[in-house]
Structures are given as structure tokens and as C-alpha cells.
Design an enzyme around this catalytic site. Structure first.
Site, PDB file in Angstrom:
ATOM      1  N   ASP A 121      -4.777 -10.596  12.533  1.00 50.10           N
ATOM      2  CA  ASP A 121      -3.422 -10.686  11.526  1.00 50.10           C
ATOM      3  C   ASP A 121      -3.634 -11.573  10.845  1.00 50.10           C
ATOM      4  O   ASP A 121      -2.889 -13.017  11.566  1.00 50.10           O
ATOM      5  CB  ASP A 121      -2.394  -9.320  11.289  1.00 50.10           C
ATOM      6  CG  ASP A 121      -1.392  -9.129  10.185  1.00 50.10           C
ATOM      7  OD1 ASP A 121      -1.444  -8.081   9.582  1.00 50.10           O
ATOM      8  OD2 ASP A 121      -1.171 -10.482   9.461  1.00 50.10           O
ATOM      9  N   ARG A 131       0.883  -1.582   0.006  1.00 51.45           N
ATOM     10  CA  ARG A 131      -0.145   0.251   0.367  1.00 51.45           C
ATOM     11  C   ARG A 131       0.581   1.638  -0.310  1.00 51.45           C
ATOM     12  O   ARG A 131       1.645   1.671   0.857  1.00 51.45           O
ATOM     13  CB  ARG A 131      -0.720   0.058   1.436  1.00 51.45           C
ATOM     14  CG  ARG A 131      -1.983   1.218   1.187  1.00 51.45           C
ATOM     15  CD  ARG A 131      -2.935   0.744   1.927  1.00 51.45           C
ATOM     16  NE  ARG A 131      -3.515   0.285   2.812  1.00 51.45           N
ATOM     17  CZ  ARG A 131      -3.978   0.803   4.505  1.00 51.45           C
ATOM     18  NH1 ARG A 131      -4.781   1.850   3.506  1.00 51.45           N
ATOM     19  NH2 ARG A 131      -3.808   0.552   5.181  1.00 51.45           N
ATOM     20  N   ASP A 138       0.576 -12.443  10.241  1.00 52.80           N
ATOM     21  CA  ASP A 138       1.236 -12.442  11.732  1.00 52.80           C
ATOM     22  C   ASP A 138       0.573 -13.805  12.088  1.00 52.80           C
ATOM     23  O   ASP A 138       1.514 -14.945  12.685  1.00 52.80           O
ATOM     24  CB  ASP A 138       0.883 -11.584  12.448  1.00 52.80           C
ATOM     25  CG  ASP A 138       1.425 -10.435  12.243  1.00 52.80           C
ATOM     26  OD1 ASP A 138       2.565 -10.612  11.415  1.00 52.80           O
ATOM     27  OD2 ASP A 138       1.344  -8.757  12.805  1.00 52.80           O
TER      28      ASP A 138
HETATM   29  N1  URA Z   1      -5.762  -8.324   7.068  1.00 51.76           N
HETATM   30  C1  URA Z   1      -5.990  -9.232   8.011  1.00 51.76           C
HETATM   31  O1  URA Z   1      -5.211  -9.710   8.055  1.00 51.76           O
HETATM   32  N2  URA Z   1      -6.576  -8.670   9.056  1.00 51.76           N
HETATM   33  C2  URA Z   1      -8.275  -8.326   8.956  1.00 51.76           C
HETATM   34  O2  URA Z   1      -8.543  -8.465   9.765  1.00 51.76           O
HETATM   35  C3  URA Z   1      -7.915  -7.736   7.743  1.00 51.76           C
HETATM   36  C4  URA Z   1      -6.638  -7.639   7.149  1.00 51.76           C
END
Ligand code: URA
Length: 210
Positions: A201, A105, A204
Site C-alpha cells: 500500500d 470507494r 501506508d
Molecule cells: N494501491 C496501493 O497502494 N497499492 C496497490 O498495490 C494497489 C493500489
């Protein structure tokens, strides 16, 4: 597929998703569950693949037996979290061709910018399944599908684990011809564009980074 959005309500999918959402689930278990759930989602997204028949000889007789028609399908992972879904899908469809799209981004414009793109050939003759676990704003998915269409793909499906209504609306507007299959349509995005209730995430959680 005719529906723009399919939510897979199978009990096994929903059970595994609950375990994945739990913040106390370890990286190891998260990854294992993701592999299992992606097999089930891949089963659903390939439900209506085109079939033909081939004449074969069983030990008892000859028969016209059903077999998949057309060229090997293409799987395209949106880096990096897409790779977690890709592994399970590839287990179910080991002959698939695989591509990768990387987008970041731009901090100024907030728009997705391509940094990597390697796709299988003859996309125009393949069903192309794009995989990314989280359909949040939809910006990166829309940009990745723009790219994939520009390289020739005409028959595309999108596979994700969770979708936010905002992402689904964005996809419907930009790519109404691309059916979406997901395990859940969640409530909303928060002000940091995380899906709520979500699972955090996805990258992660599957790779143990933070
Ligand atoms: N990307 C992610 O990993 N989690 C989210 O909640 C939104 C985008």
C-alpha cells in the site's frame, strides 16, 4: 506525447524502484526514494513541453533563447498517495498550479465517489499532469480524470510509479487521449486489487500508517 504508455527504464529509476519495493525499506527511506524517483519521472513526462523563444542579452551578446510556452502547468494529486509523488514533481516545476481530488470507494456499489475537489483555474489552457503512484484497477484514476475533464482540462498526462495491465487497459478504454508515464508495468492485480509484485500500500508505506 504520442505513446499511450511510457515505461521509464532509466537505471536510476529502476534501482530506486527496487529499493522501494523491498518490504524492509523504512518509511523514511521510502519517502526519500519516492521524492528522488518522482523528480526523474517528472523529467520524463515534461520532455516534450511546448517551447518558444525569448530575446535575452547574455553578458556577450543578444540571443533568441528557448523558454517554455503557454500558461503554467497544473499538477493534480489524487489523495492521499498522490501527495507523495506531488512533492518531487513540484520541486522540478515549482511554478506549477496544484489541485487535489479526493475519492472514496462506495462500499455498496464499489464505485469511486468524490469527497474533495479543488482545481486550478483555466485548466483548458494548461497542460495538466495527474499524479497517483499506483495505477491498479484504474477506477479512481478514470473517475478523477472524468472530473478534471468536466472542469475543462483538454491536455492531460498521467504519472504513476507502478501500473497494472488491468489499470492501463481501463485507462486506454476510458481516456485514450491521456498518455501514461510509469516506472514499471507490473504483472497483474491480486484478488484484493493490489499490484503484484508491487510494493504494497503506497499510502501506508509513505506515511507510515498501517
Ligand atoms: N494501491 C496501493 O497502494 N497499492 C496497490 O498495490 C494497489 C493500489
Amino acid at each position: 506525447m504520442t505513446d499511450h504508455l511510457t515505461v521509464v527504464n532509466h537505471p536510476l529509476v529502476q534501482h530506486k524502484l527496487t529499493l522501494m519495493r523491498d518490504k524492509d525499506t523504512s518509511t523514511n527511506s521510502f519517502r526519500q526514494l519516492l521524492r528522488e524517483i518522482s523528480l526523474l519521472l517528472a523529467y520524463e513526462i515534461t520532455r516534450e513541453l511546448e517551447m518558444t523563444t525569448r530575446t535575452i542579452q547574455t553578458p556577450l551578446c543578444e540571443m533568441e533563447a528557448p523558454i517554455l510556452e503557454g500558461k503554467k502547468l497544473a499538477l493534480v494529486s489524487i489523495l492521499r498517495a498522490g501527495n507523495g509523488l506531488l512533492d518531487g514533481v513540484l520541486e522540478l516545476i515549482p511554478a506549477a498550479r496544484v489541485g487535489f481530488v479526493g475519492l472514496y470507494r462506495d462500499p455498496e456499489t464499489l464505485q469511486p465517489v468524490e469527497y474533495y475537489c479543488k482545481l486550478p483555474n483555466e485548466l483548458e489552457n494548461r497542460l495538466t499532469i495527474v499524479v497517483d503512484p499506483m495505477l491498479a484497477t484504474g477506477n479512481s484514476s478514470v473517475a478523477a480524470i472524468d472530473l478534471i475533464k468536466a472542469k475543462g482540462a483538454k491536455n492531460i498526462r498521467f504519472l504513476c510509479l507502478l501500473a497494472a495491465p488491468e489499470g492501463v487497459a481501463r485507462m486506454r478504454e476510458a481516456h485514450p487521449d491521456v498518455p501514461i508515464v510509469t516506472a514499471s508495468l507490473d504483472e497483474k492485480l491480486n484478488d484484493q486489487a493490489y499490484i503484484v509484485p508491487g510494493l504494497g500500500d503506497a499510502g501506508d508505506r509513505m506515511f507510515g500508517t498501517k
